[in-house]
Enzyme design. Sequence first.
Site, PDB file in Angstrom:
ATOM      1  N   ASP A   1      29.778  20.858  -7.770  1.00  0.00           N
ATOM      2  CA  ASP A   1      30.472  21.299  -6.557  1.00  0.00           C
ATOM      3  C   ASP A   1      29.720  22.475  -5.937  1.00  0.00           C
ATOM      4  O   ASP A   1      30.326  23.471  -5.518  1.00  0.00           O
ATOM      5  CB  ASP A   1      31.918  21.680  -6.865  1.00  0.00           C
ATOM      6  CG  ASP A   1      32.781  21.783  -5.607  1.00  0.00           C
ATOM      7  OD1 ASP A   1      32.408  21.172  -4.585  1.00  0.00           O
ATOM      8  OD2 ASP A   1      33.821  22.461  -5.649  1.00  0.00           O
TER       9      ASP A   1
ATOM     10  N   ALA B   1      46.757  27.678  -8.099  1.00  0.00           N
ATOM     11  CA  ALA B   1      46.326  29.002  -8.546  1.00  0.00           C
ATOM     12  C   ALA B   1      46.265  29.989  -7.394  1.00  0.00           C
ATOM     13  O   ALA B   1      46.157  29.615  -6.221  1.00  0.00           O
ATOM     14  CB  ALA B   1      44.961  28.904  -9.218  1.00  0.00           C
ATOM     15  N   VAL B   2      46.329  31.255  -7.753  1.00  0.00           N
ATOM     16  CA  VAL B   2      46.103  32.336  -6.816  1.00  0.00           C
ATOM     17  C   VAL B   2      45.129  33.306  -7.474  1.00  0.00           C
ATOM     18  O   VAL B   2      45.159  33.493  -8.692  1.00  0.00           O
ATOM     19  CB  VAL B   2      47.434  33.047  -6.455  1.00  0.00           C
ATOM     20  CG1 VAL B   2      48.110  33.620  -7.688  1.00  0.00           C
ATOM     21  CG2 VAL B   2      47.206  34.128  -5.423  1.00  0.00           C
TER      22      VAL B   2
ATOM     23  N   LYS C   1      42.224  34.974 -11.786  1.00  0.00           N
ATOM     24  CA  LYS C   1      42.710  33.680 -11.312  1.00  0.00           C
ATOM     25  C   LYS C   1      43.965  33.337 -12.108  1.00  0.00           C
ATOM     26  O   LYS C   1      43.910  33.203 -13.330  1.00  0.00           O
ATOM     27  CB  LYS C   1      41.632  32.612 -11.503  1.00  0.00           C
ATOM     28  CG  LYS C   1      41.977  31.251 -10.898  1.00  0.00           C
ATOM     29  CD  LYS C   1      40.774  30.316 -11.012  1.00  0.00           C
ATOM     30  CE  LYS C   1      41.029  28.983 -10.347  1.00  0.00           C
ATOM     31  NZ  LYS C   1      39.836  28.090 -10.428  1.00  0.00           N
TER      32      LYS C   1
ATOM     33  N   LEU D   1      43.287  37.610  -3.186  1.00  0.00           N
ATOM     34  CA  LEU D   1      41.927  37.352  -2.693  1.00  0.00           C
ATOM     35  C   LEU D   1      41.750  35.913  -2.233  1.00  0.00           C
ATOM     36  O   LEU D   1      40.891  35.621  -1.408  1.00  0.00           O
ATOM     37  CB  LEU D   1      40.905  37.666  -3.795  1.00  0.00           C
ATOM     38  CG  LEU D   1      40.909  39.090  -4.345  1.00  0.00           C
ATOM     39  CD1 LEU D   1      39.923  39.210  -5.500  1.00  0.00           C
ATOM     40  CD2 LEU D   1      40.571  40.093  -3.253  1.00  0.00           C
ATOM     41  N   GLY D   2      42.546  35.017  -2.791  1.00  0.00           N
ATOM     42  CA  GLY D   2      42.428  33.606  -2.454  1.00  0.00           C
ATOM     43  C   GLY D   2      43.582  32.822  -3.038  1.00  0.00           C
ATOM     44  O   GLY D   2      44.297  33.304  -3.918  1.00  0.00           O
TER      45      GLY D   2
END
Length: 258
Positions: free
Chosen positions: A153, A42-43, A59, A36-37
């Site tokens: 953030d 990290a992935v 994550k 997904l990202g």
Amino acid sequence: MDSPEGIISVEEGSFSPKTVPGRSDLSGLYLLGRTLGRGHFAVVKLARHVNTGQLVAVKIINKTKLDIMATSHLLQEVRCMRRVQHPNVVRLYEVIDTPSTLYLVMELAEGGDLYDYIQRHDRGVAEGTAKRHFAQIVRAVSYCHQLHVVHRDLKPENVVFFPQQGAVKLTDFGFSNWFQPGTMLATSCGSLAYSAPEILLGEEYDAPAVDIWSLGVILYMLVCGVPPFHETNDSETLVMILDCRYRVPDHVSVHCRQ
């Protein structure tokens, strides 16, 4: 972490450690799917709980690549997400900590993020719709501040959609921290276009105030379709922010301008 090689699960809004000796991956717990990202360390992958079939986002952090600063941000992210349980904050279900990898099992946002949503609306979102989305974001941030958690953030990329729930939710607490009312913070963090002037100047700052500034930027983007402070290079953008120099497009209603 609370358990160096165990599973920490969330039940009824609290964490209860459950040690699983020798656990080294998610086998038997979750089936991993598409990516997904992806970030520096990290992935994020789609996953399905083996027993319940529930879809989640996982994550996956490679701990061997983390430096001291990244480790500090990660631990702070977990601590803050453990505490913040709100309908408009992405829920952290489990933390699975192994010798080389940390897995954060989170609520899956099926509808993408607010940034992509805004990009699909050239002149901004209808003001009534923007109001509904923004009110939910404000409720999440207000709740965090009541718990003395500052996000630091806030940006459209960190607001995600849950269409089935009719909700938007705040995510990514990587720069979050605790604060005491009346005590100033000093760490410079966040993203340039959404950062308050005092952070960019390297000054000490009031924690809730910098989140509120970022909220204002998000609201502007919702109704205008573009960032309020954006130039071809970062130095020019910085000057715009420090001067608080922006204009409201003509299509924005008089009521909204007030």
